[in-house]
Design a protein around this motif. Structure first.
Motif, mmCIF file in Angstrom:
data_model
loop_
_atom_site.group_PDB
_atom_site.id
_atom_site.type_symbol
_atom_site.label_atom_id
_atom_site.label_comp_id
_atom_site.label_asym_id
_atom_site.label_seq_id
_atom_site.Cartn_x
_atom_site.Cartn_y
_atom_site.Cartn_z
ATOM 1 N N GLY A 48 0.821 -1.213 0.000
ATOM 2 C CA GLY A 48 0.000 0.000 0.000
ATOM 3 C C GLY A 48 0.849 1.254 0.000
ATOM 4 N N ASP A 49 1.901 1.274 0.802
ATOM 5 C CA ASP A 49 2.796 2.432 0.848
ATOM 6 C C ASP A 49 3.464 2.668 -0.502
ATOM 7 O OD1 ASP A 49 2.203 2.797 3.515
ATOM 8 O OD2 ASP A 49 3.993 1.761 4.253
ATOM 9 N N ALA A 50 3.730 1.600 -1.237
ATOM 10 C CA ALA A 50 4.378 1.717 -2.548
ATOM 11 C C ALA A 50 3.394 2.117 -3.644
ATOM 12 C CB ALA A 50 5.058 0.408 -2.910
ATOM 13 N N GLY A 51 2.103 2.171 -3.310
ATOM 14 C CA GLY A 51 1.098 2.563 -4.297
ATOM 15 C C GLY A 51 0.570 1.433 -5.148
ATOM 16 N N PHE A 52 0.830 0.180 -4.738
ATOM 17 C CA PHE A 52 0.411 -0.965 -5.545
ATOM 18 C C PHE A 52 -1.107 -0.988 -5.743
ATOM 19 C CE2 PHE A 52 -0.824 -5.349 -6.233
ATOM 20 C CZ PHE A 52 0.123 -5.828 -7.129
ATOM 21 N N PHE A 53 -1.848 -0.766 -4.679
ATOM 22 C CA PHE A 53 -3.308 -0.836 -4.774
ATOM 23 C C PHE A 53 -3.919 0.455 -5.322
ATOM 24 C CE2 PHE A 53 -2.130 -3.578 -1.093
ATOM 25 C CZ PHE A 53 -2.395 -4.798 -1.704
ATOM 26 N N ALA A 54 -3.199 1.561 -5.185
ATOM 27 C CA ALA A 54 -3.734 2.862 -5.594
ATOM 28 C C ALA A 54 -3.172 3.334 -6.930
ATOM 29 C CB ALA A 54 -3.428 3.905 -4.519
ATOM 30 N N LEU A 55 -2.602 2.426 -7.704
ATOM 31 C CA LEU A 55 -1.968 2.827 -8.961
ATOM 32 C C LEU A 55 -2.926 3.569 -9.888
ATOM 33 C CD1 LEU A 55 0.319 -0.151 -10.110
ATOM 34 C CD2 LEU A 55 0.984 2.227 -9.779
ATOM 35 N N HIS A 91 -7.072 -4.312 -5.122
ATOM 36 C CA HIS A 91 -6.761 -3.253 -6.091
ATOM 37 C C HIS A 91 -8.044 -2.632 -6.637
ATOM 38 C CE1 HIS A 91 -4.438 -1.273 -9.332
ATOM 39 N NE2 HIS A 91 -5.501 -1.561 -10.073
ATOM 40 N N LEU A 92 -9.015 -3.467 -6.984
ATOM 41 C CA LEU A 92 -10.262 -2.961 -7.551
ATOM 42 C C LEU A 92 -11.089 -2.203 -6.516
ATOM 43 C CD1 LEU A 92 -11.384 -5.987 -9.768
ATOM 44 C CD2 LEU A 92 -10.265 -3.888 -10.492
ATOM 45 N N ALA A 93 -10.879 -2.499 -5.243
ATOM 46 C CA ALA A 93 -11.659 -1.848 -4.178
ATOM 47 C C ALA A 93 -11.018 -0.568 -3.677
ATOM 48 C CB ALA A 93 -11.841 -2.819 -3.013
ATOM 49 N N THR A 96 -13.252 2.487 -3.410
ATOM 50 C CA THR A 96 -14.545 2.420 -2.721
ATOM 51 C C THR A 96 -14.471 1.949 -1.277
ATOM 52 O OG1 THR A 96 -14.892 0.195 -3.629
ATOM 53 C CG2 THR A 96 -15.802 2.047 -4.883
ATOM 54 N N VAL A 97 -13.452 1.187 -0.914
ATOM 55 C CA VAL A 97 -13.357 0.643 0.441
ATOM 56 C C VAL A 97 -12.274 1.393 1.213
ATOM 57 C CG1 VAL A 97 -12.846 -1.393 1.825
ATOM 58 C CG2 VAL A 97 -14.113 -1.634 -0.328
ATOM 59 N N PRO A 98 -12.630 2.057 2.295
ATOM 60 C CA PRO A 98 -11.628 2.788 3.080
ATOM 61 C C PRO A 98 -10.483 1.886 3.530
ATOM 62 C CG PRO A 98 -13.841 3.374 3.793
ATOM 63 C CD PRO A 98 -13.996 2.218 2.856
ATOM 64 N N GLY A 99 -9.271 2.326 3.319
ATOM 65 C CA GLY A 99 -8.102 1.571 3.744
ATOM 66 C C GLY A 99 -7.576 0.585 2.725
ATOM 67 N N ALA A 100 -8.338 0.307 1.688
ATOM 68 C CA ALA A 100 -7.876 -0.659 0.690
ATOM 69 C C ALA A 100 -6.690 -0.108 -0.095
ATOM 70 C CB ALA A 100 -9.013 -1.028 -0.268
ATOM 71 N N ALA A 101 -6.729 1.179 -0.420
ATOM 72 C CA ALA A 101 -5.656 1.780 -1.214
ATOM 73 C C ALA A 101 -4.332 1.805 -0.476
ATOM 74 C CB ALA A 101 -6.055 3.197 -1.628
ATOM 75 N N THR A 102 -4.367 1.921 0.832
ATOM 76 C CA THR A 102 -3.136 2.027 1.620
ATOM 77 C C THR A 102 -2.658 0.688 2.168
ATOM 78 O OG1 THR A 102 -4.401 2.465 3.636
ATOM 79 C CG2 THR A 102 -3.729 4.374 2.305
ATOM 80 N N GLY A 103 -3.440 -0.360 1.949
ATOM 81 C CA GLY A 103 -3.055 -1.662 2.455
ATOM 82 C C GLY A 103 -3.468 -1.913 3.889
ATOM 83 N N GLU A 104 -4.198 -1.001 4.475
ATOM 84 C CA GLU A 104 -4.676 -1.197 5.849
ATOM 85 C C GLU A 104 -5.859 -2.155 5.884
ATOM 86 O OE1 GLU A 104 -3.269 -0.077 8.572
ATOM 87 O OE2 GLU A 104 -1.698 0.937 7.419
ATOM 88 N N THR A 105 -6.604 -2.228 4.785
ATOM 89 C CA THR A 105 -7.778 -3.090 4.701
ATOM 90 C C THR A 105 -7.576 -4.117 3.602
ATOM 91 O OG1 THR A 105 -9.215 -1.270 5.408
ATOM 92 C CG2 THR A 105 -10.274 -3.154 4.340
#
Length: 291
Positions: A48-55, A91-93, A96-105
């Motif tokens: 998440g910190d590297a931006g993998f989910f929030a690309l 990645h797809l969430a 829409t899902v809080p914390g998914a982009a940062t890897g917390e969820t």
């Protein structure tokens, strides 16, 4: 058309590989195999910190602001490293899902009648009523089967393509492992790579992987459903057949638990059952050709 990666894309691909080699090298991989079903939350947050989910999230929303081609490159590296976890669903969430982009969820999703990493996920998208655990072929992908009444979620084109990218990564990696073994393993006083039969296996591995690469990269640019379906078919074949051929190159030692080849084959088999797999992709292509 130019299908060469840009300098920024090469840097992104190399950066993801370096991160995974540092945080999920072979020792971490084997430790994960020995502790099936446990998701490394520290690694997930590092992704998440590297931006993998929030690309693909816009920069205004805290994302990286890149596109589908860049996501495909990142998922190719994840597939090459056998990175475990519900990567595609999280990645797809991200939007829409809080914390998914940062890897917390950690987010997973019902895919047909199957759901990966159900017990480790914080959020499950889809109906898991009556879900029962399955004995997964892949020790790094715990599975549950939902009731038929709860299944039926349509496959997502982006999810299908990202799975194809993971399969491409596996196809590339097993090709590397086969060539490495063919160069170092000796029989009758010479490397086995000198024998024609082994040369043919390694050549076929390369051809299938590079054919899949062109299809996956092209589909990432066009995002056309038919292109995605074709890419998925080619990538599934390259991963599964490639891992089986890699096993052949390794001979008897390839079947041992200590070798990594069987892990790549098992993951390729499990991924090949996700939405957008062979029958669905073949039907989509047939409908397009008949139109």
């Amino acid at each position: 058309m130019r299908f060469q990666l840009t300098d920024d894309q090469r840097i992104l691909k190399a950066g993801v590989r370096e991160l995974l080699e540092r945080r999920f090298g072979r020792e971490a991989l084997r430790a994960a195999v020995d502790a099936p079903g446990r998701l490394d939350r520290a690694l997930w947050r590092a992704l998440g910190d590297a931006g993998f989910f929030a690309l693909r999230l816009p920069e205004a929303d805290g994302g990286v602001g890149l596109g589908l081609p860049e996501a495909v490159l990142a998922f190719e590296e994840a597939g090459r490293a056998l990175l475990p976890g519900p990567l595609v669903a999280s990645h797809l969430a991200a939007a829409t899902v809080p914390g998914a982009a940062t890897g917390e969820t950690v987010v997973t999703a019902v895919d047909g009648e199957l759901v990966e990493w159900l017990e480790a996920a914080d959020v499950v998208q889809g109906d898991t009523a009556g879900a029962v655990p399955l004995r997964s072929l892949d020790p790094l992908t715990p599975l549950h089967r939902t009731s038929p009444a709860a299944s039926g979620r349509a496959s997502c084109g982006v999810a299908t393509l990202l799975t194809a990218a993971e399969q491409l990564g596996t196809a590339v990696r097993v090709g590397e492992l086969a060539v490495q073994h063919a160069r170092t393993r000796e029989q009758f006083g010479q490397p086995i790579g000198a024998f024609q039969a082994v040369k043919h296996l390694c050549a076929d591995l390369l051809v299938r992987a590079e054919t899949a690469r062109v299809a996956v990269y092209a589909a990432a640019v066009t995002a056309d459903p038919a292109d995605i379906a074709a890419a998925r078919l080619l990538a599934d074949e390259a991963a599964v057949r490639g891992a089986r051929d890699c096993l052949q190159v390794h001979g008897g030692m390839g079947f041992t638990w200590e070798a990594d080849v069987h892990l790549h084959l098992k993951r390729a088999w499990v991924r090949a059952r996700r939405g957008g797999a062979s029958t669905e992709s073949e039907e989509l292509l047939a409908a397009r050709l008949a139109a």
